[in-house]
Design an enzyme around this catalytic site. Structure first.
Site, mmCIF file in Angstrom:
data_model
loop_
_atom_site.group_PDB
_atom_site.id
_atom_site.type_symbol
_atom_site.label_atom_id
_atom_site.label_comp_id
_atom_site.label_asym_id
_atom_site.label_seq_id
_atom_site.Cartn_x
_atom_site.Cartn_y
_atom_site.Cartn_z
ATOM 1 N N SER A 82 0.507 -1.379 -0.285
ATOM 2 C CA SER A 82 0.325 -0.119 0.217
ATOM 3 C C SER A 82 0.767 0.959 0.439
ATOM 4 O O SER A 82 0.356 2.345 -0.024
ATOM 5 C CB SER A 82 -0.977 -0.032 0.779
ATOM 6 O OG SER A 82 -2.378 -0.690 0.642
ATOM 7 N N LYS A 85 0.629 3.494 -3.141
ATOM 8 C CA LYS A 85 -0.333 4.319 -3.760
ATOM 9 C C LYS A 85 -0.171 5.832 -3.139
ATOM 10 O O LYS A 85 -0.536 6.782 -4.025
ATOM 11 C CB LYS A 85 -1.154 4.120 -2.236
ATOM 12 C CG LYS A 85 -2.167 2.606 -2.751
ATOM 13 C CD LYS A 85 -2.999 2.484 -1.076
ATOM 14 C CE LYS A 85 -3.645 1.527 -1.379
ATOM 15 N NZ LYS A 85 -4.287 0.770 -0.232
ATOM 16 N N TYR A 208 -2.962 -2.352 -10.447
ATOM 17 C CA TYR A 208 -2.360 -1.527 -8.959
ATOM 18 C C TYR A 208 -1.695 -2.843 -8.365
ATOM 19 O O TYR A 208 -0.979 -3.143 -7.551
ATOM 20 C CB TYR A 208 -3.859 -1.592 -9.247
ATOM 21 C CG TYR A 208 -3.719 -1.725 -7.468
ATOM 22 C CD1 TYR A 208 -3.337 -1.103 -6.061
ATOM 23 C CD2 TYR A 208 -4.077 -2.517 -6.784
ATOM 24 C CE1 TYR A 208 -3.675 -0.989 -5.137
ATOM 25 C CE2 TYR A 208 -4.588 -3.110 -5.024
ATOM 26 C CZ TYR A 208 -3.944 -1.503 -4.295
ATOM 27 O OH TYR A 208 -3.964 -2.083 -2.751
ATOM 28 N N TYR A 260 -4.047 3.457 7.758
ATOM 29 C CA TYR A 260 -5.642 2.710 7.760
ATOM 30 C C TYR A 260 -6.503 3.574 9.026
ATOM 31 O O TYR A 260 -6.539 4.551 8.668
ATOM 32 C CB TYR A 260 -5.303 1.220 8.307
ATOM 33 C CG TYR A 260 -4.346 0.810 7.266
ATOM 34 C CD1 TYR A 260 -4.878 0.325 5.485
ATOM 35 C CD2 TYR A 260 -2.652 0.230 7.321
ATOM 36 C CE1 TYR A 260 -4.011 -0.267 4.944
ATOM 37 C CE2 TYR A 260 -1.854 -0.150 6.740
ATOM 38 C CZ TYR A 260 -2.603 -0.918 5.577
ATOM 39 O OH TYR A 260 -2.205 -1.185 5.042
ATOM 40 N N VAL A 278 1.124 -3.987 4.112
ATOM 41 C CA VAL A 278 0.467 -4.928 5.131
ATOM 42 C C VAL A 278 2.015 -6.096 4.311
ATOM 43 O O VAL A 278 1.612 -6.888 5.184
ATOM 44 C CB VAL A 278 -0.646 -5.992 4.048
ATOM 45 C CG1 VAL A 278 -1.266 -5.247 4.634
ATOM 46 C CG2 VAL A 278 -0.649 -6.419 2.338
HETATM 47 N N1 GLU Z 1 -2.209 -5.018 -2.388
HETATM 48 C C1 GLU Z 1 -2.205 -4.880 -1.452
HETATM 49 C C2 GLU Z 1 -4.180 -4.687 -1.520
HETATM 50 O O1 GLU Z 1 -4.793 -4.527 -2.350
HETATM 51 C C3 GLU Z 1 -2.030 -4.094 -0.508
HETATM 52 C C4 GLU Z 1 -2.996 -3.570 0.971
HETATM 53 C C5 GLU Z 1 -1.500 -3.548 1.937
HETATM 54 O O2 GLU Z 1 -0.823 -3.541 2.292
HETATM 55 O O3 GLU Z 1 -2.874 -2.644 3.057
HETATM 56 O O4 GLU Z 1 -4.902 -5.553 -0.758
#
Ligand code: GLU
Length: 346
Positions: A82, A85, A208, A260, A278
């Site tokens: 994530s 992002k 993604y 989060y 994660v």
């Molecule tokens: N590739 C993971 C997903 O989309 C990333 C989640 C994360 O790191 O929060 O579920």
């Protein structure tokens, strides 16, 4: 929001870091104090992540002058997840500009899990912010390029410029997540049904998933963060990656929603923008000063690295990074005093 700030010259907020020696020692301290912590669990909803060694731990701090301080497993590569992002958002903002990014992706919190479908329904199909999966997919859908490969090349190249070296793909993680990301596929379809993405949702999820599978180290994260701390110029390579305005906007979004559902608590305790992933990575940025990169796979219930948060909290306090902490004008002592003595001080 009607703010009437058009044409107002924007000044930057800066401050001094402790000396190179002090930063070096404090980075070692941040590592030593937390290496024995065993709390948290390694993520397993993406099967390839479940095999991560919970003992791995690295702490890296990159200053905006290019100095890098490191302790522990800072050269171990793991999937960025994530954290991508935030950096893809910055690249897209650079292409689209402030207003369009605000309108298409949004900047407000959902109060719900990062992969919530309900959050989309509750907000008339609006993805809300780029740090949740809906907003991240909407952001990736806005990446320039005629084909998925072109969009992927744009992302891989852009994130590599943030890191100052060519980043590669973890094909094992990519394949594992591709086989199990039905939920992200559903989110992309839902956004399509609301007219929020016009690109092919299957391709958007694929790009993604690739961006989440890029391999980085804690040191890379520190340099990537330092690029956002340095007005968009990578302090190690000297290359401009994004504009100052884009850094400011990206850090604002990270401050609001980077950790989060615990983003408020993070800001309250640590006081600088951050983003976690994660696989156990965490990046934090003190504008004008440093980027902090940490890696430790065990996560808390909200999905944030336990040791990473502790090490960053220590560094935020000991390096004086919290953007909300001020001294008293004219007093040379720049330390914060205990609130119990606050009344006596004034
Ligand atoms: N590739 C993971 C997903 O989309 C990333 C989640 C994360 O790191 O929060 O579920």
């Amino acid at each position: 929001m009607e703010l009437d700030v058009d044409g107002v010259a924007e000044r930057v907020s800066t401050g001094a870091l402790p000396s190179w020696d002090d930063v070096e020692h404090l980075v070692q301290d941040a590592f030593e104090r937390n290496r024995g912590v065993t709390a948290g669990t390694v993520a397993d909803y993406i099967p390839a992540l479940a095999v991560a060694d919970p003992a791995l731990f690295g702490v890296s701090v990159a200053e905006v002058n290019g100095a890098v301080h490191s302790a522990g497993d800072v050269g171990h590569a793991f999937s960025i997840q994530s954290i991508s992002k935030a950096f893809v958002y910055a690249l897209v903002c650079e292409e689209l500009g402030h207003e369009l990014a605000l309108e298409r992706v949004g900047v407000n919190n959902t109060g719900l899990a990062f992969n919530s479908v309900m959050a989309i329904e509750l907000n008339d199909g609006h993805p809300m912010n780029p740090m949740v999966n809906a907003g991240a997919l909407a952001t990736t859908a806005l990446v320039p390029g005629a084909t998925a490969d072109e969009r992927w090349a744009f992302i891989q190249d852009g994130l590599s410029r943030f890191a100052g070296r060519r980043l590669g793909l973890d094909t094992g993680v990519y394949e594992s997540e591709t086989a199990t990301n039905q939920r992200n596929q559903a989110i992309a379809r839902l956004l399509e049904s609301y007219g929020r993405i016009t690109a092919d949702p299957v391709e958007v999820v694929d790009v993604y998933t690739r961006q989440c599978s890029l391999l980085v180290t804690a040191r890379d994260l520190a340099v990537m963060g330092a690029t956002l701390a340095d007005g968009g110029v990578n302090p190690v390579t000297g290359e401009r990656v994004v504009s100052q305005h884009v850094c400011r906007d990206t850090l604002a979004v990270m401050a609001a929603s980077g950790l989060y559902e615990q983003s408020g608590e993070w800001l309250f305790e640590i006081g600088i923008p951050g983003k976690s992933g994660v696989a156990g990575g965490l990046v934090a940025i003190a504008p004008g000063k440093v980027g902090i990169g940490t890696f430790s796979p065990p996560l808390d219930a909200a999905g944030n690295s336990v040791r990473g948060q502790r090490a960053t909290a220590f560094l935020s306090r000991s390096l004086g990074l919290n953007v909300f902490a001020s001294g008293v004008h004219g007093r040379p002592d720049a330390q914060l005093h205990d609130t119990s003595t606050e009344g006596q001080e004034r």
